[in-house]
Design an enzyme around this catalytic site. Structure first.
Site, PDB file in Angstrom:
ATOM      1  CB  SER A  28      -0.933  -0.070   1.210  1.00 40.79           C
ATOM      2  OG  SER A  28      -1.780   1.014   1.280  1.00 40.79           O
TER       3      SER A  28
ATOM      4  CG  ASP B 184      -3.324   3.858  -0.984  1.00 37.36           C
ATOM      5  OD1 ASP B 184      -3.988   3.574  -1.987  1.00 37.36           O
ATOM      6  OD2 ASP B 184      -3.256   3.109   0.021  1.00 37.36           O
TER       7      ASP B 184
ATOM      8  CG  ASP C 136      -2.976  -0.676  -1.972  1.00 41.00           C
ATOM      9  OD1 ASP C 136      -3.116   0.491  -1.585  1.00 41.00           O
ATOM     10  OD2 ASP C 136      -3.376  -1.655  -1.315  1.00 41.00           O
TER      11      ASP C 136
ATOM     12  CD  GLU D 226      -9.232   2.717   8.402  1.00 40.66           C
ATOM     13  OE1 GLU D 226      -9.095   2.132   9.470  1.00 40.66           O
ATOM     14  OE2 GLU D 226      -8.372   2.689   7.500  1.00 40.66           O
ATOM     15  CB  ALA D 227      -9.817  10.115   9.175  1.00 44.88           C
TER      16      ALA D 227
ATOM     17  CB  THR E 128       0.536  -1.061  10.057  1.00 36.87           C
ATOM     18  OG1 THR E 128       0.506   0.341  10.366  1.00 36.87           O
ATOM     19  CG2 THR E 128      -0.864  -1.509   9.701  1.00 36.87           C
TER      20      THR E 128
END
Ligand code: NG1
Ligand code: ZN
Length: 539
Positions: free
Chosen positions: A65, A282, A284, A378-379, A507
């Site tokens: 990503s 982004d 991906d 998500e923000a 992550t």
């Protein structure tokens, strides 16, 4: 299944000894040179998963990503295109951490036995990867595992993450009443473009849209989509930026949705002219952030919260116009990172319920399924809008009583086809935003006027041991370390309209602190104070 075949294939794909792997919110993600053995083992697990689910195809996506180019990752996609079932994340973690090749094969057979999987039954896996050079070798590790387990395997080569999710669902629904689409990349483009034309309902889009593709897979794929698009039908003129996938080192470098969101600025290499409409994908192509530069006030960003509020307000209006409000319930799903003003706007102004889940789209997706139309973002710009079976049935059943109702019903149905139902999809979300802005006749400035964000700050805090930090209440409160939350609460109380929370990242090896308050300086000050508390408790 031949034990020796799996064993000898495994010996070509070592894991790095001493390293502990965990299937997290984004599968396994780390430096690419640690992933060869991991990917082989993910192949073994997906071979099991497909057989457990009566031979339905399982997807495997190789991507990291928005991470730097040297990283990579591997994650598993379930048959309907959603994320791997939670219980199997633990099986994935255990399988990948088997200390030796022999123990790996033992564990593989043990899993098959406890989960009552017939290893002689057929299995199928499909795979895709982003543009990272390491993806090519990782695919070999994957295909070796699938060959050794006699699993049918189709390599779709380079894809965006949402395209692989789309294909997985298409393969498994082909020829059924719920057929999701044609099983090919072209099928994906055709479905999106046809739905885009239908959703516009003759309206035209004004002004050029500039898209920063993070030098990732979104660049070539967006260019491909545009070959299927006839601008004379929509007025949409797209200019593609940062679509260099030949120099791996520039992937996500100073550009892309994550850069724009976290740095709150435009990509370094571009100069948006005042008023121009811009967005960033982004690496991906599953996250989307819009922005423009105002001649007076400068850079202004429209993030995932803004996309959620735009979609929820437009779709709720369509439901009312179509007179479906008693049968189709709409809801919004957010995480603690959503700006407090966006939540207030949805609950108080739009009068739509909001629920909160922990970070990670699998949680949001799951919660969104409990509505007839579930809007989740998500923000950071990752999200989508899910239409339930009931919604489809209601839209099809309803006899329009007026041209306005007919228009609303047809727009709803087109949006249901346009919006990726499997996972957040930046390209599909972008077309959705363009449709809504065209219907409303809005510029980005009009969109931004709906509510005012509370100033906020996100800080990354390095701690000795992030696992000390345990959360509750959709990650909005710490249950561990003891007293840490009390200390945070005491500080928050000193500020107006303030909120702050801390959690361990899923992550990265760090904690994250988020703070918002009435003014920029208060938000910054609060974030720093909470970060200091976290650091002190962090071991
Ligand atoms: P972590 O590292 O757990 O905060 C980040 C994002 C998530 C999600 C995952 C998966 C933030 C604050 N966190 O998770 O929203 O997208 O990565 O990629 O943006
Ligand atoms: Zn992504």
């Amino acid at each position: 299944m031949d034990r020796d075949l799996i064993l000898s294939a495994s010996k070509k794909h070592d894991i790095v000894p001493g390293k502990v792997y965990k299937y997290g919110t984004a599968g396994f993600r780390m430096s690419a040179d640690l992933l060869d053995g991991v990917t082989f083992r993910v192949g073994l697990l997906s071979a099991l998963r497909s057989r457990k689910l009566n031979g339905q195809a399982i997807g495997v996506m190789i991507t990291a990503s928005h991470n730097p180019a040297v990283d990579n990752g591997v994650k598993i996609v379930d048959p309907m295109g959603d994320m791997l079932e939670q219980e199997w994340e633990a099986h994935a973690t255990n399988l990948v951490n088997a200390p030796s090749h022999d123990e790996l094969v033992d564990y593989f057979h043990k899993l098959a036995e406890t989960l009552k999987i017939d290893l002689s039954a057929p299995g199928k896996v499909i795979a895709g990867r982003d543009t990272r050079p390491s993806g090519k070798t990782l695919v070999t590790a994957l295909s070796d595992a699938l060959a050794a387990t006699n699993t049918t395997y189709v390599d779709y080569k380079i894809l965006t993450t949402p395209q692989l999710h789309y294909l997985t669902r298409c393969v498994n629904t082909e020829g059924t009443p719920g057929a999701y689409g044609e099983v090919s990349e072209t099928g994906y483009y055709n479905k999106l473009i046809q739905a885009f034309y239908r959703a516009l309902r003759g309206r035209t889009i004004s002004g050029k849209l500039s898209v920063d593709c993070a030098n990732g897979v979104g660049g070539p794929k967006l260019n491909e989509l545009l070959k299927h698009h006839d601008p004379s039908k929509t007025g949409l003129e797209v200019k593609v930026y940062n679509d260099d996938v030949l120099r791996p080192e520039v992937l996500n470098l100073d550009c892309g949705a994550d850069f724009v969101k976290t740095r709150q600025r435009a990509p370094v290499s571009v100069k948006p002219a005042p008023g121009e409409r811009w967005c960033s994908l982004d690496g991906d192509a599953d996250r989307l952030i819009y922005y423009w530069v105002d001649p007076e006030t400068g850079f202004f960003m429209l993030d995932g919260d803004r996309i959620a509020t735009l979609a929820a307000s437009f779709i709720a209006d369509l439901i009312r116009t179509a007179d479906l409000q008693d049968n189709v319930r709409i809801g919004v799903v957010q995480t603690a990172y959503a700006n407090g003003s966006s939540t207030k706007y949805v609950e108080q102004h739009l009068q739509i319920p909001v629920v909160f889940t922990p970070t990670g789209v699998k949680h949001l997706h799951h919660a969104a399924c409990s509505y007839d139309i579930g809007v989740y973002f998500e923000a950071n710009g990752h999200g989508t809008v899910l239409f339930s079976q009931n919604t489809w049935a209601e839209v099809k059943r309803k006899e329009p009583q007026s041209p306005a109702q007919k228009d609303a019903l047809e727009t709803l149905s087109a949006l249901g086809d346009l919006i990726n139902q499997t996972v957040g999809d930046a390209i599909s979300d972008m077309l959705m935003v363009e449709v809504i802005l065209a219907h409303k006749g809005w510029s980005l400035r009009d969109w931004a006027m709906t509510y005012q964000d509370l100033p906020n700050r996100l800080v990354r805090v390095e701690v000795g041991n992030k696992d000390l930090f345990q959360t509750t209440d959709a990650e909005r409160k710490l249950s561990q370390p003891e007293h840490c939350q009390d200390d945070i609460d005491k500080v928050v109380k000193k500020y107006t309209n303030a909120r702050s929370f801390a959690r361990a990242s899923g992550t990265e090896n760090a904690c994250r602190v988020y703070a918002e308050a009435a003014t920029r300086s208060e938000a910054d000050e609060l974030a720093n104070k909470v970060a200091a508390i976290v650091k002190a408790y962090g071991g």
